[in-house]
Motif scaffolding. Structure first.
Motif, PDB file in Angstrom:
ATOM      1  N   MET A   1      -5.750   7.429  11.168  1.00 19.72           N
ATOM      2  CA  MET A   1      -5.069   8.873  10.602  1.00 19.72           C
ATOM      3  C   MET A   1      -3.709   8.706  10.178  1.00 19.72           C
ATOM      4  SD  MET A   1      -6.960  11.592  10.304  1.00 19.72           S
ATOM      5  CE  MET A   1      -5.599  12.691  10.404  1.00 19.72           C
ATOM      6  N   LEU A   2      -2.926   7.918  10.958  1.00 20.00           N
ATOM      7  CA  LEU A   2      -1.621   7.523  10.307  1.00 20.00           C
ATOM      8  C   LEU A   2      -1.725   6.698   9.160  1.00 20.00           C
ATOM      9  CD1 LEU A   2       0.369   6.727  13.615  1.00 20.00           C
ATOM     10  CD2 LEU A   2       1.167   8.402  11.793  1.00 20.00           C
ATOM     11  N   SER A   3      -2.642   5.938   9.095  1.00 22.36           N
ATOM     12  CA  SER A   3      -2.866   5.122   7.698  1.00 22.36           C
ATOM     13  C   SER A   3      -3.255   6.058   6.579  1.00 22.36           C
ATOM     14  CB  SER A   3      -3.834   3.856   7.850  1.00 22.36           C
ATOM     15  OG  SER A   3      -3.378   2.927   8.946  1.00 22.36           O
ATOM     16  N   ALA A   4      -4.172   6.785   6.853  1.00 25.85           N
ATOM     17  CA  ALA A   4      -4.369   7.656   5.828  1.00 25.85           C
ATOM     18  C   ALA A   4      -3.653   8.684   5.327  1.00 25.85           C
ATOM     19  CB  ALA A   4      -5.611   8.678   6.467  1.00 25.85           C
ATOM     20  N   ALA A   5      -2.710   9.178   6.657  1.00 24.36           N
ATOM     21  CA  ALA A   5      -1.416  10.054   6.040  1.00 24.36           C
ATOM     22  C   ALA A   5      -0.301   9.433   5.038  1.00 24.36           C
ATOM     23  CB  ALA A   5      -0.640  10.841   7.327  1.00 24.36           C
ATOM     24  N   LEU A   6      -0.112   8.104   5.345  1.00 25.28           N
ATOM     25  CA  LEU A   6       0.758   7.326   4.735  1.00 25.28           C
ATOM     26  C   LEU A   6      -0.134   6.508   3.539  1.00 25.28           C
ATOM     27  CD1 LEU A   6       2.762   6.146   7.591  1.00 25.28           C
ATOM     28  CD2 LEU A   6       3.358   7.939   6.031  1.00 25.28           C
ATOM     29  N   ALA A   7      -1.123   6.731   2.943  1.00 25.00           N
ATOM     30  CA  ALA A   7      -2.311   6.094   2.321  1.00 25.00           C
ATOM     31  C   ALA A   7      -1.207   5.544   1.025  1.00 25.00           C
ATOM     32  CB  ALA A   7      -3.417   6.846   1.654  1.00 25.00           C
ATOM     33  N   SER A   8      -0.345   6.680   0.586  1.00 26.55           N
ATOM     34  CA  SER A   8       0.282   6.595  -1.040  1.00 26.55           C
ATOM     35  C   SER A   8       1.325   5.797  -0.804  1.00 26.55           C
ATOM     36  CB  SER A   8       0.370   7.949  -1.708  1.00 26.55           C
ATOM     37  OG  SER A   8       1.033   8.779  -0.815  1.00 26.55           O
ATOM     38  N   MET A   9       1.997   5.451   0.315  1.00 26.16           N
ATOM     39  CA  MET A   9       2.985   4.915   0.932  1.00 26.16           C
ATOM     40  C   MET A   9       2.982   3.351   1.268  1.00 26.16           C
ATOM     41  SD  MET A   9       5.040   8.044   2.587  1.00 26.16           S
ATOM     42  CE  MET A   9       6.740   7.086   2.855  1.00 26.16           C
ATOM     43  N   TRP A  10       2.945   2.455   0.258  1.00 29.56           N
ATOM     44  CA  TRP A  10       2.629   1.185   0.705  1.00 29.56           C
ATOM     45  C   TRP A  10       3.292   0.624   2.093  1.00 29.56           C
ATOM     46  CZ3 TRP A  10      -0.049  -2.247  -2.645  1.00 29.56           C
ATOM     47  CH2 TRP A  10      -0.336  -3.598  -2.124  1.00 29.56           C
ATOM     48  N   VAL A  11       4.574   0.886   2.236  1.00 27.24           N
ATOM     49  CA  VAL A  11       4.917   0.164   3.538  1.00 27.24           C
ATOM     50  C   VAL A  11       4.444   0.724   4.875  1.00 27.24           C
ATOM     51  CG1 VAL A  11       7.080  -0.169   4.780  1.00 27.24           C
ATOM     52  CG2 VAL A  11       7.107  -0.709   2.397  1.00 27.24           C
ATOM     53  N   GLY A  12       4.333   1.834   4.702  1.00 27.98           N
ATOM     54  CA  GLY A  12       3.964   2.690   5.774  1.00 27.98           C
ATOM     55  C   GLY A  12       2.467   2.375   6.132  1.00 27.98           C
ATOM     56  N   ARG A  13       1.589   2.587   5.192  1.00 27.99           N
ATOM     57  CA  ARG A  13       0.149   2.254   5.369  1.00 27.99           C
ATOM     58  C   ARG A  13       0.062   1.019   5.673  1.00 27.99           C
ATOM     59  NH1 ARG A  13      -1.203   1.945  -0.007  1.00 27.99           N
ATOM     60  NH2 ARG A  13      -1.382  -0.435   0.086  1.00 27.99           N
ATOM     61  N   GLU A  14       0.710  -0.325   5.060  1.00 28.67           N
ATOM     62  CA  GLU A  14       0.724  -1.365   5.569  1.00 28.67           C
ATOM     63  C   GLU A  14       0.884  -1.929   6.985  1.00 28.67           C
ATOM     64  OE1 GLU A  14       2.249  -5.452   3.290  1.00 28.67           O
ATOM     65  OE2 GLU A  14       3.812  -4.055   4.226  1.00 28.67           O
TER      66      GLU A  14
END
Length: 317
Positions: free
Chosen positions: A285-298
């Protein structure tokens, strides 16, 4: 045969050992040696990203001043361990080796012991060993080492949840001291409890909705209300991490791996221990919420991939 590996370079020795284990019984000492070789290869890797930031202090003339304010740093434990080992051995690189070797070894031994308790044919166990070793990409393991170790220790804490509460708490505390991402995850764990009770179809809808809404907020609305000075901290408009074509490709590969892992786990949701699934779905869910932010999603996708690999390994029997 194990000793023959010392006659080769680390990479050749690793290939030799993996080929040897195809036809031989895999023991914990073999796992330890494989992790040792991977870690040893890591000390030859040119430091990039997070590690380069940390290593610079060992070559600067402000190192003593830096460590006098050590506890004010949110990642003081990572640097302090490297500092102590560097003073003892005279080289910071062996402190880095500690962080490459010890957490990964502990996780590998725990997972492999659990796999060995299952009635799995040797050929499949060998494939599970490869899967366990491959779940960390070269950049994630060697360059995002602090974040990776936090994810590894989070996975260990989850595995110890029902078996040993003291070890569970110790692993979680060290993970919290290593990286801010674990601290933010704790806040979102209640959401994991809620999602664990939902049907797979409903969970899919929630994840997709989260990605769409967060994308609109981050890319369309946020630039209108966030100042240019603060936009760099929020990665307004996306962000592509390291400016390297290869690293971008690996980022997309990790996304593809995460999707495949999610589909496998989704199909076997009811067979997975609840603590593992709750932490995993929270990371998704956190990866999905930060999907458009490279560093956070990564960062969160890395931890989700670690935990997903362990879940798949332990569910093979």
């Amino acid at each position: 045969m194990l000793l023959l590996g010392f006659l080769f370079s680390p990479i050749c020795a690793l290939l030799f050992l993996l080929l040897y284990l195809r036809t031989s019984k895999i023991k914990l000492v073999h796992i330890a040696f494989v992790v040792f070789l991977i870690s040893f290869i890591g000390i030859y890797w040119y430091p990039w990203g997070d590690n380069q930031t940390h290593f610079v202090i060992y070559y600067s003339d402000i190192v003593n001043k830096y460590y006098s304010f050590l506890l004010s740093s949110s990642y003081w434990l990572y640097d302090y361990v490297i500092y102590i080992i560097a003073r003892f051995f005279g080289q910071y690189i062996w402190g880095y080796f500690f962080w490459l070797f010890v957490p990964f070894l502990l996780l590998s031994l725990v997972v492999w012991k659990k796999v060995n308790e299952q009635d799995i044919p040797h050929k499949e166990k060998w494939l599970l060993l490869l899967l366990l070793l491959m779940f960390l990409g070269i950049r994630e393991y060697l360059d995002l080492n602090r974040n990776t170790n936090a994810g590894i220790l989070l996975a260990l804490a989850t595995l110890y949840w029902n078996k040993n509460k003291i070890l569970c708490v110790c692993c979680l505390l060290i993970a919290l001291l290593l990286h801010d991402s674990i601290r933010y995850l704790i806040v979102f764990l209640p959401l994991g409890f809620i999602l664990a009770k939902q049907s797979c179809k409903k969970t899919d809808i929630i994840i997709l909705t989260t990605m769409i809404i967060s994308g609109i907020l981050i890319n369309i609305i946020a630039p209108l209300v966030v100042s240019g000075r603060n936009s760099m901290y929020l990665e307004i408009g996306g962000g592509e991490g390291v400016g390297s074509g290869f690293m971008k490709i690996m980022g997309y590969v990790n996304i593809a791996i995460a999707v495949i892992q999610y589909l496998i786990i989704r199909k076997n949701k009811d067979l997975i221990p609840k603590p593992l699934y709750i932490v995993y779905i929270s990371l998704v869910m956190l990866s999905a919420a930060l999907a458009s932010m490279w560093v956070g999603r990564e960062r969160y996708l890395l931890m989700a991939n670690i935990l997903a690999t362990i879940i798949i390994d332990l569910s093979s029997g």
